[in-house]
Write a protein that holds these residues in place. Structure first.
Motif, PDB file in Angstrom:
ATOM      1  N   ASP A  66     -14.939   3.044   6.251  1.00 43.80           N
ATOM      2  CA  ASP A  66     -13.558   3.514   6.358  1.00 43.80           C
ATOM      3  C   ASP A  66     -12.979   3.101   7.712  1.00 43.80           C
ATOM      4  O   ASP A  66     -13.717   2.993   8.698  1.00 43.80           O
ATOM      5  CB  ASP A  66     -13.528   5.039   6.239  1.00 43.80           C
ATOM      6  N   GLY A  81      -5.797  -1.746  -1.618  1.00 42.10           N
ATOM      7  CA  GLY A  81      -5.986  -1.156  -0.298  1.00 42.10           C
ATOM      8  C   GLY A  81      -7.388  -1.477   0.191  1.00 42.10           C
ATOM      9  O   GLY A  81      -8.236  -1.937  -0.556  1.00 42.10           O
ATOM     10  N   GLN A 121      -8.423   2.553  -4.213  1.00 39.71           N
ATOM     11  CA  GLN A 121      -9.541   1.726  -3.718  1.00 39.71           C
ATOM     12  C   GLN A 121     -10.515   1.403  -4.848  1.00 39.71           C
ATOM     13  O   GLN A 121     -11.078   0.312  -4.901  1.00 39.71           O
ATOM     14  CB  GLN A 121     -10.282   2.447  -2.584  1.00 39.71           C
ATOM     15  N   ILE A 140      -3.099  12.682  -0.695  1.00 44.47           N
ATOM     16  CA  ILE A 140      -3.241  11.337  -0.108  1.00 44.47           C
ATOM     17  C   ILE A 140      -4.687  10.874  -0.276  1.00 44.47           C
ATOM     18  O   ILE A 140      -4.960   9.734  -0.649  1.00 44.47           O
ATOM     19  CB  ILE A 140      -2.855  11.323   1.394  1.00 44.47           C
ATOM     20  N   GLN A 174       0.837  -1.191   0.000  1.00 43.58           N
ATOM     21  CA  GLN A 174       0.000   0.000   0.000  1.00 43.58           C
ATOM     22  C   GLN A 174       0.883   1.257   0.000  1.00 43.58           C
ATOM     23  O   GLN A 174       0.621   2.219  -0.730  1.00 43.58           O
ATOM     24  CB  GLN A 174      -0.912  -0.049   1.241  1.00 43.58           C
ATOM     25  N   MET A 217       0.920   3.934  -3.015  1.00 45.79           N
ATOM     26  CA  MET A 217       0.524   5.317  -2.715  1.00 45.79           C
ATOM     27  C   MET A 217       1.616   6.293  -3.129  1.00 45.79           C
ATOM     28  O   MET A 217       1.345   7.324  -3.739  1.00 45.79           O
ATOM     29  CB  MET A 217       0.236   5.466  -1.218  1.00 45.79           C
ATOM     30  N   HIS A 266       1.838   7.513   4.653  1.00 49.65           N
ATOM     31  CA  HIS A 266       0.435   7.897   4.907  1.00 49.65           C
ATOM     32  C   HIS A 266      -0.252   7.003   5.941  1.00 49.65           C
ATOM     33  O   HIS A 266      -1.110   7.441   6.676  1.00 49.65           O
ATOM     34  CB  HIS A 266      -0.363   7.871   3.596  1.00 49.65           C
ATOM     35  N   ASN A 267       0.172   5.731   6.015  1.00 48.64           N
ATOM     36  CA  ASN A 267      -0.534   4.795   6.892  1.00 48.64           C
ATOM     37  C   ASN A 267       0.287   4.453   8.138  1.00 48.64           C
ATOM     38  O   ASN A 267       0.111   3.410   8.742  1.00 48.64           O
ATOM     39  CB  ASN A 267      -0.830   3.513   6.093  1.00 48.64           C
ATOM     40  N   GLN A 297      -5.581   7.593  -2.442  1.00 48.89           N
ATOM     41  CA  GLN A 297      -6.175   6.456  -1.741  1.00 48.89           C
ATOM     42  C   GLN A 297      -7.502   6.031  -2.382  1.00 48.89           C
ATOM     43  O   GLN A 297      -7.757   4.852  -2.605  1.00 48.89           O
ATOM     44  CB  GLN A 297      -6.414   6.856  -0.285  1.00 48.89           C
ATOM     45  N   ARG A 298      -8.340   7.015  -2.707  1.00 51.13           N
ATOM     46  CA  ARG A 298      -9.638   6.678  -3.317  1.00 51.13           C
ATOM     47  C   ARG A 298      -9.472   6.097  -4.717  1.00 51.13           C
ATOM     48  O   ARG A 298     -10.179   5.178  -5.095  1.00 51.13           O
ATOM     49  CB  ARG A 298     -10.532   7.921  -3.377  1.00 51.13           C
ATOM     50  N   GLN A 353      -5.660  13.581   5.990  1.00 52.37           N
ATOM     51  CA  GLN A 353      -5.792  12.862   4.721  1.00 52.37           C
ATOM     52  C   GLN A 353      -7.204  12.339   4.463  1.00 52.37           C
ATOM     53  O   GLN A 353      -7.561  12.041   3.334  1.00 52.37           O
ATOM     54  CB  GLN A 353      -4.800  11.704   4.671  1.00 52.37           C
ATOM     55  N   THR A 354      -8.032  12.218   5.508  1.00 50.75           N
ATOM     56  CA  THR A 354      -9.381  11.687   5.263  1.00 50.75           C
ATOM     57  C   THR A 354     -10.408  12.814   5.194  1.00 50.75           C
ATOM     58  O   THR A 354     -11.593  12.567   5.085  1.00 50.75           O
ATOM     59  CB  THR A 354      -9.799  10.705   6.379  1.00 50.75           C
TER      60      THR A 354
END
Length: 467
Positions: A354, A420, A415, A407, A292, A296, A325-326, A411-412, A391-392
């Motif tokens: 999420d 991820g 996904q 980010i 991931q 990313m 990021h994670n 991420q989206r 980031q969210t």
């Protein structure tokens, strides 16, 4: 277009009437993402759980979080989510795209969350991503005949609120206090009992802020850490960068292939990651974590390139944000082991939500808060702290919001290609505007990344700790 035949025959066998509700298109004439539409309509969705005694089907609303403990209390069992490959096989054999929210599917014991039963009208996953089933209350009750009704899900909305009224440090201390019931030590890093930064990481952070640092300084640091050196060389030599000739040294990798900024950030991301232990195996283990991170970083690198020069953020910073990021996830595994196990089980059973929702449900804080707080303690650049923390939140507008939005978008996009964890949902057009990023260029970027996925997986394999 009719609903899947297996669903039709189940409904006609029970002599149940239903309507079909087509999934609408968005402004770009794309059908809305299935996960997103189910959620917006508060439609019924279905999940299959299993343990040594067999399988159970659970039906609940897509705007709720399935509480695995409540299910297991109710049945006196130890159920967990069925493996994705088993679900995939099940869907293939019944010619379905998802599991329809219909009780007694394949004759399974079925639990239904009570919140669904009280509705006058109900939309349900039909097993086909282009349409939902619509039932009146009476019609749905007719199908529910042998199912067990119980309270097994909690609303998502309160868990999605990012509480900014108290500081992250206070919220983390609160969560740690609840977790340990021990006297709270004075400072966050002591409270979290985190491993100290490695010597390599400390030297790289010093190098970052030194305006006179050059390639030989960096090469020297990387060379003193043999595993890091091997990883940088294998990264530079990977087919992804298709560098001409052999990579002879770290100096060579920096000068000819990766560049100073890239190696600096790569070395930093890797040496920080090594400070934490994470289970090696399984879908929540080290390899998926590094895959991931690599995807990313590569996606963000592509997105920054697609942004017009005048609006482009720093390549190196954006790349580092992608790689780290994670990071909060590693902290969860390191600091809250029993919760981490519960988190993994709940995440598997709730692929439609999420991760922040599950983390707030279990701990009261999120990995983003943990990751950003630690980056701040470790004196990492503010761009990284802000990028990780927000980031969210696509609406965040503070300084360095660009890194957080990058980010979010990366991420989206990943996904949407099933890379991820997390639901497939659309990216709000406003975020593309804020980034000065053409959406079509963003979709092309991620398509190119997917094409290089074998090369990127090879890089991730090198990064994940080996036995």
């Amino acid at each position: 277009m009719p609903v899947p035949s297996s669903v039709q025959s189940l409904l006609s066998k029970q002599n149940v009437h239903y309507q079909i509700s087509e999934v609408p298109l968005d402004e770009n004439e794309r059908a809305l993402w299935h996960d997103q539409h189910l959620r917006t309509m508060s439609a019924a969705k279905s999940v299959i759980l299993q343990d040594t005694k067999g399988r159970v089907q659970v039906i609940y609303a897509a705007d709720r979080l399935l509480d695995l403990k409540a299910v297991n209390r109710h049945l006196g069992r130890e159920l967990h989510a069925a493996k994705p490959e088993d679900v995939h096989k099940f869907c293939l054999s019944h010619n379905l795209q998802s599991i329809p929210a219909l009780p007694k599917l394949a004759g399974l014991l079925t639990l239904i969350d009570r919140s669904l039963v009280e509705r006058n009208e109900l939309l349900a996953d039909s097993g086909d991503e282009k349409q939902l089933l619509r039932f009146s209350r009476e019609e749905f009750q007719q199908i529910m005949d042998d199912a067990t009704i119980c309270d097994i899900a909690v609303p998502l909305e309160p868990l999605e609120v990012d509480d900014t009224s108290s500081s992250d440090a206070d919220q983390i201390l609160g969560a740690v206090r609840n977790f340990t019931q021990l006297r709270i030590k004075q400072r966050l890093e002591e409270t979290l009992e985190l491993p100290p930064l490695s010597d390599t990481a400390q030297r790289i952070i010093k190098l970052r802020v030194n305006p006179n640092a050059d390639i030989s300084d960096l090469a020297q640091i990387v060379e003193t850490d043999p595993s890091l050196a091997a990883q940088v060389v294998s990264w530079a030599a990977s087919p992804y960068y298709s560098a001409p000739g052999k990579i002879k040294s770290i100096h060579d990798a920096i000068v000819r292939v990766l560049g100073f900024d890239m190696v600096l950030n790569l070395a930093l991301g890797l040496s920080l990651g090594k400070a934490m232990t994470i289970p090696k195996e399984g879908p929540h283990g080290a390899l998926p974590y590094w895959q991931q991170a690599v995807y990313m970083a590569a996606t963000i690198e592509g997105l920054v390139t697609a942004i017009p020069r005048d609006h482009r953020p720093s390549f190196g910073m954006a790349y580092l944000c992608g790689l780290l990021h994670n990071f909060g996830y590693l902290i969860l595994a390191e600091v809250f082991p029993p919760y981490f196990h519960n988190y993994c089980e709940l995440a598997d059973a709730n692929p439609h939500v999420d991760h922040q929702v599950i983390e707030r449900h279990l701990l009261g804080i999120t990995r983003e808060q943990l990751g950003a707080s630690l980056m701040s303690l470790w004196s990492m650049p503010e761009e990284v702290v802000v990028g990780l923390r927000y980031q969210t939140n696509p609406h965040y507008q503070g300084e360095y919001a660009t890194y957080a939005k990058l980010i979010f978008v990366a991420q989206r996009l990943l996904q949407q290609h099933s890379i991820g964890r997390g639901p497939k949902v659309a990216i709000p057009p406003q975020v593309f505007e804020d980034l000065h990023l053409d959406p079509e260029k963003a979709y092309t970027t991620v398509a190119n990344i997917i094409e290089s996925s074998d090369d990127l997986k090879h890089i991730a394999n090198e990064l994940a700790p080996h036995h």
